[in-house]
Structure formats: C-alpha cells, structure tokens
Design an enzyme around this catalytic site. Sequence first.
Site, PDB file in Angstrom:
ATOM      1  N   ARG A   1       0.858  -1.182   0.000  1.00 16.24           N
ATOM      2  CA  ARG A   1       0.000   0.000   0.000  1.00 16.24           C
ATOM      3  C   ARG A   1       0.899   1.237   0.000  1.00 16.24           C
ATOM      4  NH1 ARG A   1      -3.566  -2.530  -1.745  1.00 16.24           N
ATOM      5  NH2 ARG A   1      -5.545  -3.113  -0.774  1.00 16.24           N
TER       6      ARG A   1
ATOM      7  N   HIS B   1      -1.351   0.904  -9.741  1.00 20.57           N
ATOM      8  CA  HIS B   1      -2.015  -0.138  -8.937  1.00 20.57           C
ATOM      9  C   HIS B   1      -2.530  -1.252  -9.857  1.00 20.57           C
ATOM     10  CE1 HIS B   1      -4.261  -0.900  -4.911  1.00 20.57           C
ATOM     11  NE2 HIS B   1      -4.044  -2.048  -5.541  1.00 20.57           N
TER      12      HIS B   1
HETATM   13  P1  NDP Z   1      -1.773 -12.049   3.624  1.00 14.05           P
HETATM   14  O1  NDP Z   1      -2.657 -11.555   4.715  1.00 14.05           O
HETATM   15  O2  NDP Z   1      -2.036 -13.390   3.047  1.00 14.05           O
HETATM   16  O3  NDP Z   1      -0.241 -12.044   4.140  1.00 14.05           O
HETATM   17  C1  NDP Z   1       0.309 -10.997   4.882  1.00 14.05           C
HETATM   18  C2  NDP Z   1       1.748 -11.341   5.244  1.00 14.05           C
HETATM   19  O4  NDP Z   1       2.336 -10.188   5.851  1.00 14.05           O
HETATM   20  C3  NDP Z   1       1.872 -12.488   6.248  1.00 14.05           C
HETATM   21  O5  NDP Z   1       2.966 -13.302   5.925  1.00 14.05           O
HETATM   22  C4  NDP Z   1       2.127 -11.766   7.569  1.00 14.05           C
HETATM   23  O6  NDP Z   1       2.886 -12.500   8.517  1.00 14.05           O
HETATM   24  C5  NDP Z   1       2.950 -10.574   7.086  1.00 14.05           C
HETATM   25  N1  NDP Z   1       2.887  -9.488   8.056  1.00 14.05           N
HETATM   26  C6  NDP Z   1       1.811  -8.788   8.468  1.00 14.05           C
HETATM   27  N2  NDP Z   1       2.157  -7.877   9.390  1.00 14.05           N
HETATM   28  C7  NDP Z   1       3.492  -8.008   9.567  1.00 14.05           C
HETATM   29  C8  NDP Z   1       4.449  -7.358  10.388  1.00 14.05           C
HETATM   30  N3  NDP Z   1       4.098  -6.398  11.249  1.00 14.05           N
HETATM   31  N4  NDP Z   1       5.739  -7.754  10.317  1.00 14.05           N
HETATM   32  C9  NDP Z   1       6.113  -8.737   9.476  1.00 14.05           C
HETATM   33  N5  NDP Z   1       5.253  -9.402   8.648  1.00 14.05           N
HETATM   34  C10 NDP Z   1       3.963  -9.033   8.709  1.00 14.05           C
HETATM   35  O7  NDP Z   1      -1.791 -10.935   2.503  1.00 14.05           O
HETATM   36  P2  NDP Z   1      -1.655 -11.100   0.901  1.00 14.05           P
HETATM   37  O8  NDP Z   1      -0.369 -11.772   0.606  1.00 14.05           O
HETATM   38  O9  NDP Z   1      -2.898 -11.684   0.346  1.00 14.05           O
HETATM   39  O10 NDP Z   1      -1.610  -9.558   0.448  1.00 14.05           O
HETATM   40  C11 NDP Z   1      -0.666  -8.656   0.984  1.00 14.05           C
HETATM   41  C12 NDP Z   1      -1.026  -7.240   0.600  1.00 14.05           C
HETATM   42  O11 NDP Z   1      -0.782  -7.026  -0.782  1.00 14.05           O
HETATM   43  C13 NDP Z   1      -2.501  -6.841   0.751  1.00 14.05           C
HETATM   44  O12 NDP Z   1      -2.824  -6.542   2.105  1.00 14.05           O
HETATM   45  C14 NDP Z   1      -2.589  -5.616  -0.142  1.00 14.05           C
HETATM   46  O13 NDP Z   1      -2.254  -4.457   0.598  1.00 14.05           O
HETATM   47  C15 NDP Z   1      -1.514  -5.872  -1.193  1.00 14.05           C
HETATM   48  N6  NDP Z   1      -2.080  -6.123  -2.522  1.00 14.05           N
HETATM   49  C16 NDP Z   1      -1.679  -5.312  -3.550  1.00 14.05           C
HETATM   50  C17 NDP Z   1      -2.141  -5.521  -4.822  1.00 14.05           C
HETATM   51  C18 NDP Z   1      -1.628  -4.705  -5.951  1.00 14.05           C
HETATM   52  O14 NDP Z   1      -2.116  -4.872  -7.096  1.00 14.05           O
HETATM   53  N7  NDP Z   1      -0.640  -3.846  -5.749  1.00 14.05           N
HETATM   54  C19 NDP Z   1      -3.115  -6.578  -5.109  1.00 14.05           C
HETATM   55  C20 NDP Z   1      -3.448  -7.401  -3.988  1.00 14.05           C
HETATM   56  C21 NDP Z   1      -2.948  -7.152  -2.727  1.00 14.05           C
HETATM   57  P3  NDP Z   1       2.248 -13.760   9.294  1.00 14.05           P
HETATM   58  O15 NDP Z   1       1.968 -14.787   8.228  1.00 14.05           O
HETATM   59  O16 NDP Z   1       3.339 -14.198  10.211  1.00 14.05           O
HETATM   60  O17 NDP Z   1       1.007 -13.288   9.962  1.00 14.05           O
HETATM   61  C1  OXD Z   2      -5.677  -4.972  -3.491  1.00 13.91           C
HETATM   62  C2  OXD Z   2      -6.340  -5.699  -4.574  1.00 13.91           C
HETATM   63  O1  OXD Z   2      -5.862  -5.338  -2.319  1.00 13.91           O
HETATM   64  O2  OXD Z   2      -6.284  -5.210  -5.714  1.00 13.91           O
HETATM   65  O3  OXD Z   2      -4.913  -4.046  -3.804  1.00 13.91           O
HETATM   66  O4  OXD Z   2      -6.921  -6.779  -4.345  1.00 13.91           O
END
Ligand code: NDP
Ligand code: OXD
Length: 308
Positions: free
Chosen positions: A223, A271
């Site tokens: 983000r 994005h």
């Molecule tokens: P998940 O919820 O599946 O995974 C999140 C990961 O981040 C987990 O491994 C978690 O660790 C880790 N994490 C969270 N907080 C911390 C912290 N404080 N310190 C270290 N590690 C942390 O999310 P997704 O993989 O599905 O998606 C991630 C993000 O990608 C979304 O929230 C969104 O913002 C972004 N996104 C962007 C898109 C784009 O087109 N640019 C499209 C889709 C998503 P743990 O497993 O140990 O809890």
């Molecule tokens: C996001 C998405 O979370 O596109 O950015 O799904």
Amino acid sequence: MTRVALLSQSADLSYFKPLLLTADPSLDVTVWPDPRTRDAEVAVCWNPPRGVYDEMPALRLIHSIAAGVDNVVDRQNLRGLPVCRVVDPALADGMVQYVLWSVLHFHRKLDIAVANQRAHTWKRPVQQPASACRVGLMGLGNLGSAIAEVLPRLGYPVNGWSRTPREMSGVTVYSGAPGFKDFLANTDVLVCLLPLTEHTRGILGSATFDALPRGAAVVNCGRGEHLVTDDLIDALASGQLRGAVLDVFTQEPLPIDHALWDTPGVVVTPHMATMASSAVVARQVADNIARLRRGDALHHTVDPHRGY
Ligand code: NDP
Ligand code: OXD
C-alpha cells in the site's frame, strides 16, 4: 432476500451490481448513498465512508472486494462483525509476474539500459547471474509465498520476512523485529507485500533503506502508506538506493504534479500489479453471503484486531 450495500466513497461500485446478481439473482443490491443501504445485511466495500457501518443496524457481514482490507477496517467501528477479503490463485499469479518483472528490471540492469536509451548512449551493462541478486520478500502470505515458490527455481536467493516464524523450502525466513535487520542486510531487491496495519505504516522509510546494502532497490506492491516518499527520494539522491518500482500510492490516482512521476530511478505503475477478475470477486462474495444465510463458516475471514 438478502439486501447488499455496495459502499465506496472513492469508486463507483455500480458496475458490481449486475455481476453480483449474475452470481446470485436472489440478492437485493443497492449502491451507497442510496438510503436503502441503511437496511443492508451485507456491506461490500472498497474505501467505504468512515462511520457508515454505524448507520447500518442490520449489518451481519463486511466484505472487501480486494485482497487488502485496510481501507475497509481502518478507523471503523466493526462491532465484532466478520470481515472477509478476496483470495484468488489468479491474483497470486499476476503478482508473481509483476514482481518477477521488477526483479529483472534491476537484476538485468534494464533500468540502466532505459536511462542510456534516453541519452542515446550505447553501453552494455555488465550482467550477473541470478545468484548474485538476493530478493527479500516482506510478507509471506498468499502473495509473498507464491513468489517465494517461483524465484528460487530461477536461481534467485530468496529471503522472506513475516510476523511469525515459519519454515519454507528454498527460502531463508526471518521474522518479527529481531529478524528485520539481518533480513535487510542480505537483500538486494526489497519487495513489500505487507498488509497496511499500524505496525507496517511507514515501514519503507530511512531506517529500512539505511539497513539495506548500498545500491539496493525497492519494489512496493503493498500500500502507498508503507512508503515515506521523502525518505525514498533522499535515499535515491544519495545513492543508498539505486531505484524503485512503485505500484501503490497514498493518493490514487497519483496527482499529476507528484514528485514521484519524475524522480530519477523510479518506475510508477497504476495499482496494476495484479487484479482479480470482477466476476471471480462477485462469485466469492455471493458464496460467502450464501454461507452466512446457511450459518456455515465463511471463507477468507481476516482478524480485524491484527488488521489482515
Ligand atoms: P496475507 O494476509 O495473506 O499475508 C500478509 C503477510 O504479511 C503475512 O505473511 C504476515 O505474517 C505478514 N505481516 C503482516 N504484518 C506483519 C508485520 N508487522 N511484520 C512482518 N510481517 C507481517 O496478505 P496477501 O499476501 O494476500 O496480500 C498482501 C497485501 O498485498 C494486501 O494486504 C494488499 O495491501 C496488497 N495487494 C496489492 C495488490 C496490488 O495490485 N498492488 C493486489 C493485492 C494485494 P504472518 O503470516 O506471520 O502473519
Ligand atoms: C488490493 C487488490 O488489495 O487489488 O490491492 O486486491
């Protein structure tokens, strides 16, 4: 009949109504600010207005139309209601492609070739094997773990960083605050795939950049609020960072006069790293509504206290 409200203060979600009705014709779908949204049992959201759930006494489920839920839960009174998000293998595939392209951009020195082209300079940058380019993945969730499966097979040494410890074949995993410095010290291309939470906001700032090897690169697919823009611009100007690929921004669309458009070494994409098909999203939402009606466990719930 279940009434569903499509809620967004920044996007026109009316396109989603026919998709949701195709997935379940029995739904009664309204689009905010139609006053009938007040009686909805299900809120389907992207950046909903602050406080809107408080005006919906019948609400039973909050569903994001995206993978990230930050703008759905941030500073909202969730009243203990379940919150669901989108999880889709095709979404992970798209992110793998985008991150691979970003890694190649730096590893194969395409950033230098493009800059040379602008100056009409023919100069072959010295190439190195993938084994010389260490990729660090911040976040090993649905998206980060998909990338962690692919990059080692292409020869890239991959480090991962997550909140909780885990074992992953072919990946050196660091976790939590104690592992962060070592993770960064061993990373040439840093990829942010974290959710936006109170713990991750501003994490791409000078302390993180200074802990990377000099000349490292940054890719932000999480983000916009993960990044401290001025710190990035300073790190690029000083040579601490070599470049950045940025897909997400605090304000989207990125304002026309924003400094990042023209900062040397920065690639801006709108994005688009990955996108779930709207029909797939509609089917996932409809499936969860059916589950809610039957009293079955919902799919892809998030922990609102953790923020993801
Ligand atoms: P998940 O919820 O599946 O995974 C999140 C990961 O981040 C987990 O491994 C978690 O660790 C880790 N994490 C969270 N907080 C911390 C912290 N404080 N310190 C270290 N590690 C942390 O999310 P997704 O993989 O599905 O998606 C991630 C993000 O990608 C979304 O929230 C969104 O913002 C972004 N996104 C962007 C898109 C784009 O087109 N640019 C499209 C889709 C998503 P743990 O497993 O140990 O809890
Ligand atoms: C996001 C998405 O979370 O596109 O950015 O799904």
